[in-house]
Design an enzyme around this catalytic site. Structure first.
Site, PDB file in Angstrom:
ATOM      1  CG  ASN A 126      56.194 -11.032  58.226  1.00 28.83           C
ATOM      2  OD1 ASN A 126      56.624  -9.838  58.114  1.00 28.83           O
ATOM      3  ND2 ASN A 126      56.089 -11.919  57.268  1.00 28.83           N
ATOM      4  CB  VAL A 127      55.780  -5.576  61.115  1.00 25.77           C
ATOM      5  CG1 VAL A 127      56.004  -5.801  62.644  1.00 25.77           C
ATOM      6  CG2 VAL A 127      57.012  -5.271  60.441  1.00 25.77           C
ATOM      7  CG  ASN A 141      62.129   0.327  67.193  1.00 32.37           C
ATOM      8  OD1 ASN A 141      62.812   1.127  66.760  1.00 32.37           O
ATOM      9  ND2 ASN A 141      62.249  -1.212  66.979  1.00 32.37           N
ATOM     10  CB  SER A 166      64.121   8.690  59.923  1.00 29.87           C
ATOM     11  OG  SER A 166      65.402   8.902  59.444  1.00 29.87           O
ATOM     12  CE1 TYR A 194      64.796   3.758  57.601  1.00 25.12           C
ATOM     13  CE2 TYR A 194      65.731   6.100  57.277  1.00 25.12           C
ATOM     14  CZ  TYR A 194      65.319   5.127  57.816  1.00 25.12           C
ATOM     15  OH  TYR A 194      65.758   5.237  59.367  1.00 25.12           O
ATOM     16  CB  ALA A 196      58.985   7.535  50.464  1.00 24.64           C
ATOM     17  CB  THR A 197      58.784   4.241  54.673  1.00 28.91           C
ATOM     18  OG1 THR A 197      60.253   4.020  54.801  1.00 28.91           O
ATOM     19  CG2 THR A 197      58.469   3.420  53.273  1.00 28.91           C
ATOM     20  CE  LYS A 198      61.983   4.750  59.313  1.00 30.97           C
ATOM     21  NZ  LYS A 198      61.549   3.873  60.592  1.00 30.97           N
TER      22      LYS A 198
END
Length: 248
Positions: free
Chosen positions: A62-63, A89, A141, A155, A157-159
């Site tokens: 569980n990352v 990934n 991404s 999404y 922001a995290t990428k």
């Protein structure tokens, strides 16, 4: 590319781009650790690779949990002696409108997509520093480049954060013989697109100059190349693999 004697961890390795990376690494001689929350799926990949006489082992992780991530790395090193390659990934997509994003959803996507990249990289450092050799490849991404098209801002922001981590790690770890790079795929034909309605999928295709989604193996080819000794002089790079949607 020859990965004989190298050990690689691929998070989110049970399907999509992660599975493609696992297959290509194993085919070129690596010991591959397929790390995924979906242990059954990871074991399916392990079985498929081992059936071909390749070296692979499934590990559940569980990352979101730093303890789980550290145990994943410790387990991989215990099985194969060390860790030479890490492909970060694992990730999730969301499409929630700005007004509807909750704190819980925000924290979840940050933990899975971004926090995991930092702490997984942190966890492999002792093994890579000991050998003065290591390859870290992060999955960013197109959304991290341009703010996204159909996805939610969490999404994007995290990428984007992954790009910052990639460059920060690369500059700090070069002295230790560790290469850190990222790829920024565009729309790719993986299960993650199943969460989008058909009209959004059609709209995405219309915006791709090459006129189609990327294939998982096309993304994996670039990712694995950046983990190879053929890319030994490449670090801190973010490679765009998106059919012409962005020229960085």
């Amino acid at each position: 590319m020859d990965f004989t004697g190298r050990t690689a961890i691929v998070t989110g390795g049970a399907k999509g781009i992660g599975r493609g990376c696992c297959e290509l690494l194993a085919q070129n001689g690596a010991n591959v650790v397929i790390a995924d929350m979906n242990l059954e799926g990871a074991k399916e990949v392990e079985a498929a690779l081992c059936e071909k006489g390749l070296s692979a082992k499934a590990v559940q992780v569980n990352v979101k949990s730093v303890a789980d991530v550290r145990n994943m790395v410790k387990t991989a090193a215990g099985m194969f002696g060390s860790v030479d390659i890490l492909i970060n990934n694992a990730g999730i997509l969301h499409t929630t409108p700005i007004e509807d994003v909750t704190e819980e959803e925000w924290d979840n996507i940050v933990d899975i997509n971004l926090k995991s990249v930092f702490f997984a990289t942190q966890a492999v450092l002792p093994y890579m520093r000991e050998k003065q050799y290591g390859k870290v490849l992060n999955l960013s991404s197109l959304a991290g480049r341009n703010g996204g098209i159909a996805n939610g801002l969490g999404y994007s922001a995290t990428k984007a954060g992954i790009i910052g981590l990639t460059r920060g790690f690369a500059s700090r770890l070069a002295k230790d013989g560790i290469n850190v790079n990222a790829i920024a795929p565009g729309s790719t034909d993986t299960g993650i697109l199943d969460t989008l309605p058909q009209e959004k999928i059609d709209d995405l295709v219309s915006k791709i100059p090459l006129g189609r989604f990327g294939k998982t193996e096309e993304i994996a080819n670039v990712a694995v190349f950046l983990c190879s000794d053929e890319a030994a002089f490449v670090t801190g790079a973010v490679v765009d693999v998106n059919g012409g949607m962005y020229f960085g």
